[in-house]
Design a protein around this motif. Structure first.
Motif, PDB file in Angstrom:
ATOM      1  N   LEU A   1       0.874  -1.146   0.000  1.00 29.97           N
ATOM      2  CA  LEU A   1      -0.178  -0.157   0.017  1.00 29.97           C
ATOM      3  C   LEU A   1       0.711   1.262  -0.017  1.00 29.97           C
ATOM      4  N   MET A   2       1.809   1.172   0.798  1.00 26.35           N
ATOM      5  CA  MET A   2       2.793   2.435   1.044  1.00 26.35           C
ATOM      6  C   MET A   2       3.554   2.507  -0.252  1.00 26.35           C
ATOM      7  N   ARG A   3       4.115   1.524  -0.798  1.00 20.18           N
ATOM      8  CA  ARG A   3       4.743   1.622  -2.062  1.00 20.18           C
ATOM      9  C   ARG A   3       3.814   1.955  -3.252  1.00 20.18           C
TER      10      ARG A   3
ATOM     11  N   VAL B   1      15.328   7.013   0.247  1.00 26.26           N
ATOM     12  CA  VAL B   1      14.081   6.443   0.218  1.00 26.26           C
ATOM     13  C   VAL B   1      14.317   5.161  -0.307  1.00 26.26           C
ATOM     14  N   LEU B   2      14.688   5.389  -1.745  1.00 31.23           N
ATOM     15  CA  LEU B   2      14.746   3.969  -2.519  1.00 31.23           C
ATOM     16  C   LEU B   2      15.951   3.163  -2.017  1.00 31.23           C
ATOM     17  N   GLY B   3      16.974   3.680  -1.326  1.00 30.84           N
ATOM     18  CA  GLY B   3      17.961   2.693  -0.527  1.00 30.84           C
ATOM     19  C   GLY B   3      17.361   1.926   0.605  1.00 30.84           C
TER      20      GLY B   3
ATOM     21  N   ASP C   1       5.515   5.482  -4.356  1.00 31.76           N
ATOM     22  CA  ASP C   1       6.732   5.269  -5.243  1.00 31.76           C
ATOM     23  C   ASP C   1       6.427   6.044  -6.510  1.00 31.76           C
ATOM     24  N   PRO C   2       5.094   6.239  -7.364  1.00 30.11           N
ATOM     25  CA  PRO C   2       5.078   6.890  -8.348  1.00 30.11           C
ATOM     26  C   PRO C   2       5.547   8.435  -8.222  1.00 30.11           C
ATOM     27  N   PRO C   3       5.359   9.221  -7.247  1.00 31.70           N
ATOM     28  CA  PRO C   3       5.765  10.633  -7.319  1.00 31.70           C
ATOM     29  C   PRO C   3       7.222  10.690  -7.092  1.00 31.70           C
TER      30      PRO C   3
END
Length: 286
Positions: free
Chosen positions: A122-124, A170-172, A128-130
């Motif tokens: 749900l959080m992803r 965030v991505l790491g 993730d898109p923005p």
């Protein structure tokens, strides 16, 4: 008949060429393992020598590439007299506060968000898109938007640096969650661990190597964005000093400012490497 002459031992060349006994894991250990300190020192000295040689022979005009001595002289002058009525230490402290303030804010928000994105679809799906949308956009592209929204004060500068650091962290953290082995997670649950305990004792330690790497990458982006952040309505800071000197063709000041920024960033990187060795000593050994 046997030869009465005594058998000769291995020659000098054979003894020198003979490989020393290897330690366990030395040959088939971690790829790239080994100290590079003296090679790095030799590389830096070689680059400085080439720089000095080019300027000493007059192959390039001082306007484009000043000599190392002139850069050192300019550094000593700015250290004593300051730059544009502001002391050199004030320029350093102001830029450092902007970068590390944005870095701390990005870690405080980005690390929990990245871990949540790694554990929750749900959080992803929401965040993730923005993040992926703005991540490849150069900071100079949305600098005008920051100025329109937040003015020309400190808020727009810190926010611009924050955005450049936020996405890598965030991505790491999100990618680090996937480093936890499913067998370890199942074993923890089989021993009665709660979801929070699995997160604290299994997932977070497994994610720490990628989190620390993301922090190193993020702070690098922060220093890269500093010059862009101090382009507009700034009267102090290392980025302002570099840009202001470039307008008056003071190349020695520009190179000096670049060296100072690189030195501070490299010192932080060394500190992060030290923390990696302390916090995740198993990195690269499993």
């Amino acid at each position: 008949m046997t030869d009465p002459r005594p058998a000769k031992g291995p020659g000098l060349w054979s003894r020198l060429a003979r490989a020393r006994p290897t330690r366990p894991g030395e040959i088939y250990g971690v790829p790239g393992q080994g100290s590079t300190f003296w090679l790095s020192v030799a590389s830096v000295l070689a680059l400085l020598f080439i720089w000095w040689l080019i300027t000493a022979l007059g192959l390039v005009k001082p306007l484009f590439v000043p000599s190392p001595q002139s850069v050192l002289d300019k550094f000593a002058q700015i250290w004593r007299e300051g730059f544009t009525n502001t002391s050199f230490l004030d320029h350093v402290l102001i830029s450092t506060a902007r970068v590390f303030g944005a870095f701390i804010l990005a870690c405080a928000i980005g690390l929990p968000l990245g871990l949540a994105m790694g554990m929750s679809p749900l959080m992803r799906g929401i965040f993730d898109p923005p993040i992926e949308f703005y991540r490849p956009i150069p900071p100079l592209a949305y600098l005008p938007l920051m100025i329109i929204w937040f003015g020309i004060g400190e808020t727009s500068k810190v926010l611009l640096i924050f955005l450049s650091i936020f996405a890598p962290i965030v991505l790491g953290a999100r990618s680090g969650v996937k480093s936890a082995a499913i067998e370890q997670i199942h074993a923890a649950y089989s021993f009665g661990a709660t979801r929070w305990q699995v997160m604290r004792h299994v997932i977070l330690p497994s994610a720490m190597p990628e989190i620390l790497t993301a922090m190193r990458v993020g702070i690098g982006f922060g220093w890269t964005t500093l010059v862009a952040a101090e382009m507009v309505a700034a009267t102090s800071g290392l980025g302002y000093m570099v840009l202001s000197a470039s307008q008056f063709l003071q190349t020695s000041v520009v190179i000096m400012g670049i060296f100072v920024i690189a030195t501070i960033a490299f010192a932080f990187d060394l500190m992060m490497r030290f923390l990696e060795r302390r916090l995740v000593p198993w990195k690269g050994r499993m």
